[in-house]
Design a protein around this motif. Structure first.
Motif, PDB file in Angstrom:
ATOM      1  N   LYS A  19      65.735  25.519  25.506  1.00  0.00           N
ATOM      2  CA  LYS A  19      64.676  24.716  26.121  1.00  0.00           C
ATOM      3  C   LYS A  19      64.683  24.878  27.637  1.00  0.00           C
ATOM      4  O   LYS A  19      63.624  24.988  28.266  1.00  0.00           O
ATOM      5  N   LEU A  20      65.873  24.868  28.236  1.00  0.00           N
ATOM      6  CA  LEU A  20      65.972  25.022  29.685  1.00  0.00           C
ATOM      7  C   LEU A  20      65.510  26.414  30.121  1.00  0.00           C
ATOM      8  O   LEU A  20      64.794  26.558  31.117  1.00  0.00           O
ATOM      9  N   CYS A  21      65.920  27.432  29.375  1.00  0.00           N
ATOM     10  CA  CYS A  21      65.521  28.803  29.706  1.00  0.00           C
ATOM     11  C   CYS A  21      64.002  28.972  29.592  1.00  0.00           C
ATOM     12  O   CYS A  21      63.381  29.647  30.422  1.00  0.00           O
ATOM     13  N   PHE A  22      63.416  28.385  28.584  1.00  0.00           N
ATOM     14  CA  PHE A  22      61.965  28.475  28.421  1.00  0.00           C
ATOM     15  C   PHE A  22      61.248  27.863  29.617  1.00  0.00           C
ATOM     16  O   PHE A  22      60.207  28.359  30.057  1.00  0.00           O
ATOM     17  N   LYS A  23      61.795  26.779  30.157  1.00  0.00           N
ATOM     18  CA  LYS A  23      61.154  26.099  31.280  1.00  0.00           C
ATOM     19  C   LYS A  23      61.187  26.924  32.564  1.00  0.00           C
ATOM     20  O   LYS A  23      60.389  26.688  33.471  1.00  0.00           O
ATOM     21  N   ILE A  24      62.123  27.884  32.643  1.00  0.00           N
ATOM     22  CA  ILE A  24      62.173  28.735  33.838  1.00  0.00           C
ATOM     23  C   ILE A  24      61.658  30.145  33.548  1.00  0.00           C
ATOM     24  O   ILE A  24      61.803  31.053  34.361  1.00  0.00           O
ATOM     25  N   GLY A  25      61.069  30.326  32.366  1.00  0.00           N
ATOM     26  CA  GLY A  25      60.437  31.599  32.035  1.00  0.00           C
ATOM     27  C   GLY A  25      61.344  32.656  31.452  1.00  0.00           C
ATOM     28  O   GLY A  25      60.923  33.804  31.278  1.00  0.00           O
ATOM     29  N   LEU A  26      62.567  32.308  31.108  1.00  0.00           N
ATOM     30  CA  LEU A  26      63.507  33.285  30.539  1.00  0.00           C
ATOM     31  C   LEU A  26      63.483  33.157  29.007  1.00  0.00           C
ATOM     32  O   LEU A  26      64.442  32.702  28.377  1.00  0.00           O
ATOM     33  N   TYR A  27      62.389  33.582  28.407  1.00  0.00           N
ATOM     34  CA  TYR A  27      62.184  33.361  26.977  1.00  0.00           C
ATOM     35  C   TYR A  27      63.141  34.183  26.118  1.00  0.00           C
ATOM     36  O   TYR A  27      63.756  33.654  25.177  1.00  0.00           O
ATOM     37  N   ARG A  28      63.269  35.456  26.413  1.00  0.00           N
ATOM     38  CA  ARG A  28      64.152  36.304  25.609  1.00  0.00           C
ATOM     39  C   ARG A  28      65.596  35.837  25.719  1.00  0.00           C
ATOM     40  O   ARG A  28      66.311  35.763  24.714  1.00  0.00           O
ATOM     41  N   GLN A  29      66.038  35.539  26.936  1.00  0.00           N
ATOM     42  CA  GLN A  29      67.416  35.088  27.119  1.00  0.00           C
ATOM     43  C   GLN A  29      67.666  33.770  26.398  1.00  0.00           C
ATOM     44  O   GLN A  29      68.752  33.543  25.854  1.00  0.00           O
ATOM     45  N   GLY A  30      66.672  32.901  26.406  1.00  0.00           N
ATOM     46  CA  GLY A  30      66.826  31.647  25.676  1.00  0.00           C
ATOM     47  C   GLY A  30      66.972  31.863  24.184  1.00  0.00           C
ATOM     48  O   GLY A  30      67.779  31.206  23.524  1.00  0.00           O
ATOM     49  N   LEU A  31      66.224  32.813  23.647  1.00  0.00           N
ATOM     50  CA  LEU A  31      66.265  33.068  22.206  1.00  0.00           C
ATOM     51  C   LEU A  31      67.583  33.685  21.754  1.00  0.00           C
ATOM     52  O   LEU A  31      68.069  33.392  20.656  1.00  0.00           O
ATOM     53  N   ILE A  32      68.173  34.541  22.574  1.00  0.00           N
ATOM     54  CA  ILE A  32      69.385  35.246  22.151  1.00  0.00           C
ATOM     55  C   ILE A  32      70.664  34.620  22.708  1.00  0.00           C
ATOM     56  O   ILE A  32      71.768  35.106  22.441  1.00  0.00           O
ATOM     57  N   HIS A  33      70.534  33.534  23.453  1.00  0.00           N
ATOM     58  CA  HIS A  33      71.697  32.920  24.090  1.00  0.00           C
ATOM     59  C   HIS A  33      72.783  32.568  23.072  1.00  0.00           C
ATOM     60  O   HIS A  33      72.522  31.920  22.055  1.00  0.00           O
ATOM     61  N   ASP A  34      74.000  33.021  23.348  1.00  0.00           N
ATOM     62  CA  ASP A  34      75.202  32.648  22.586  1.00  0.00           C
ATOM     63  C   ASP A  34      75.144  32.976  21.097  1.00  0.00           C
ATOM     64  O   ASP A  34      75.852  32.348  20.298  1.00  0.00           O
ATOM     65  N   LEU A  35      74.361  33.956  20.704  1.00  0.00           N
ATOM     66  CA  LEU A  35      74.321  34.298  19.283  1.00  0.00           C
ATOM     67  C   LEU A  35      75.670  34.785  18.768  1.00  0.00           C
ATOM     68  O   LEU A  35      75.961  34.663  17.570  1.00  0.00           O
ATOM     69  N   PRO A  99      78.438  41.390  41.734  1.00  0.00           N
ATOM     70  CA  PRO A  99      77.165  40.660  41.830  1.00  0.00           C
ATOM     71  C   PRO A  99      76.503  40.566  40.460  1.00  0.00           C
ATOM     72  O   PRO A  99      76.627  41.464  39.633  1.00  0.00           O
ATOM     73  N   MET A 100      75.813  39.472  40.223  1.00  0.00           N
ATOM     74  CA  MET A 100      75.092  39.262  38.966  1.00  0.00           C
ATOM     75  C   MET A 100      73.588  39.255  39.234  1.00  0.00           C
ATOM     76  O   MET A 100      73.141  38.678  40.225  1.00  0.00           O
ATOM     77  N   PRO A 101      72.797  39.880  38.363  1.00  0.00           N
ATOM     78  CA  PRO A 101      71.341  39.733  38.480  1.00  0.00           C
ATOM     79  C   PRO A 101      70.963  38.255  38.411  1.00  0.00           C
ATOM     80  O   PRO A 101      71.568  37.477  37.670  1.00  0.00           O
ATOM     81  N   ARG A 102      69.969  37.865  39.167  1.00  0.00           N
ATOM     82  CA  ARG A 102      69.616  36.454  39.265  1.00  0.00           C
ATOM     83  C   ARG A 102      69.227  35.832  37.926  1.00  0.00           C
ATOM     84  O   ARG A 102      69.441  34.641  37.704  1.00  0.00           O
ATOM     85  N   ARG A 103      68.656  36.621  37.044  1.00  0.00           N
ATOM     86  CA  ARG A 103      68.244  36.030  35.774  1.00  0.00           C
ATOM     87  C   ARG A 103      69.445  35.549  34.961  1.00  0.00           C
ATOM     88  O   ARG A 103      69.329  34.597  34.178  1.00  0.00           O
ATOM     89  N   PHE A 104      70.601  36.183  35.155  1.00  0.00           N
ATOM     90  CA  PHE A 104      71.795  35.744  34.440  1.00  0.00           C
ATOM     91  C   PHE A 104      72.479  34.583  35.157  1.00  0.00           C
ATOM     92  O   PHE A 104      73.110  33.747  34.511  1.00  0.00           O
ATOM     93  N   VAL A 105      72.364  34.523  36.480  1.00  0.00           N
ATOM     94  CA  VAL A 105      72.851  33.341  37.204  1.00  0.00           C
ATOM     95  C   VAL A 105      72.037  32.127  36.769  1.00  0.00           C
ATOM     96  O   VAL A 105      72.583  31.037  36.559  1.00  0.00           O
ATOM     97  N   ALA A 106      70.721  32.313  36.622  1.00  0.00           N
ATOM     98  CA  ALA A 106      69.860  31.226  36.173  1.00  0.00           C
ATOM     99  C   ALA A 106      70.237  30.781  34.760  1.00  0.00           C
ATOM    100  O   ALA A 106      70.258  29.584  34.451  1.00  0.00           O
ATOM    101  N   GLU A 107      70.547  31.732  33.885  1.00  0.00           N
ATOM    102  CA  GLU A 107      70.985  31.373  32.531  1.00  0.00           C
ATOM    103  C   GLU A 107      72.328  30.670  32.575  1.00  0.00           C
ATOM    104  O   GLU A 107      72.582  29.748  31.781  1.00  0.00           O
ATOM    105  N   MET A 108      73.208  31.077  33.493  1.00  0.00           N
ATOM    106  CA  MET A 108      74.491  30.405  33.653  1.00  0.00           C
ATOM    107  C   MET A 108      74.278  28.946  34.051  1.00  0.00           C
ATOM    108  O   MET A 108      74.994  28.054  33.577  1.00  0.00           O
ATOM    109  N   PHE A 109      73.312  28.705  34.930  1.00  0.00           N
ATOM    110  CA  PHE A 109      72.975  27.333  35.305  1.00  0.00           C
ATOM    111  C   PHE A 109      72.578  26.541  34.056  1.00  0.00           C
ATOM    112  O   PHE A 109      73.088  25.437  33.819  1.00  0.00           O
ATOM    113  N   CYS A 110      71.683  27.090  33.268  1.00  0.00           N
ATOM    114  CA  CYS A 110      71.232  26.414  32.047  1.00  0.00           C
ATOM    115  C   CYS A 110      72.398  26.161  31.094  1.00  0.00           C
ATOM    116  O   CYS A 110      72.498  25.094  30.468  1.00  0.00           O
TER     117      CYS A 110
END
Length: 231
Positions: A19-35, A99-110
């Motif tokens: 849900k958090l990833c979807f709110k920041i536009g990271l749809y694919r990462q939200g779907l596959i998170h921690d599978l 260094p980490m790509p920002r999209r993964f730092v954002a997922e780490m926040f979520c």
């Protein structure tokens, strides 16, 4: 063994991250998170060491001295800074954060927000993820840029609220806007608590073996900064 309870816990966590990833536009990462948590290697150990109020990886580590589940997990999930560790060619025997790509730092926040919500339940507050971050030693293994970015996002959450921070991540941070130059991260949990008027004895969750005392945190921060200056 607690397979059902563990399944419900990791699924609740995953759905919260989604849900958090979807709110920041990271749809694919939200779907596959921690599978990978549903893989045999991770799931049965999670069920075996299930605690309910903290990650079973921590209990497995206490019992065995290491966590096979975590070793499997961190190598397959790029939102963990440990995925981005490599040998330090300038210091034999050491590793350093990349260094980490920002999209993964954002997922780490979520992920951090969702983990605190999952395990702390009604004790969760908007300051909880930052407090956990500032009292743990993991930040000292991160690349300095990653540490600055994730600490800013977690502190922003504590200062503002979740909706504000998610909007900032989506429309500013993920658009490569720089963190404010005049922002300085809090070096220790005590300094964070003082700035936010938080009772230092407030418990936002169980204190783990890897939590740091202030003098340890300051020493590690100095070593980290000195090392990066010499690279």
């Amino acid at each position: 063994m607690h397979p059902i309870a563990h399944f419900l816990t990791i699924t609740k966590h995953r759905h919260t991250v989604m849900k958090l990833c979807f709110k920041i536009g990271l749809y694919r990462q939200g779907l596959i998170h921690d599978l990978s948590k549903y893989s045999f290697t991770e799931f049965w150990r999670g069920a075996k060491y299930y605690q309910g109020n903290r990650s079973p990886n921590n209990y497995e580590r206490e019992v065995n001295g290491y966590s096979l589940s975590w070793l499997h997990h961190k190598g397959r999930n790029r939102h963990h800074y440990e995925y981005w560790m490599d040998y330090d060619e300038n210091r034999p025997g050491y590793v350093k954060g990349m260094p980490m790509p920002r999209r993964f730092v954002a997922e780490m926040f979520c992920d951090r927000v969702a983990a605190c919500k999952t395990y702390q339940k009604e004790r969760y507050t908007k300051e909880s993820p930052a407090r956990f971050y500032y009292r743990a030693m993991g930040k000292f293994m991160m690349h300095s840029r990653v540490r600055r970015e994730i600490s800013y996002l977690l502190t922003l959450l504590a200062e503002k609220d979740e909706a504000y921070t998610l909007r900032y991540i989506r429309y500013h941070y993920l658009k490569d806007e720089e963190i404010p130059e005049d922002w300085v991260e809090y070096e220790t949990l005590r300094k964070f608590d003082e700035a936010f008027g938080i009772d230092p004895n407030r418990e936002d969750g169980p204190r783990e073996a890897y939590m740091l005392k202030e003098d340890q945190a300051m020493a590690l921060l100095k070593e980290n900064n000195d090392t990066e200056k010499n690279l």
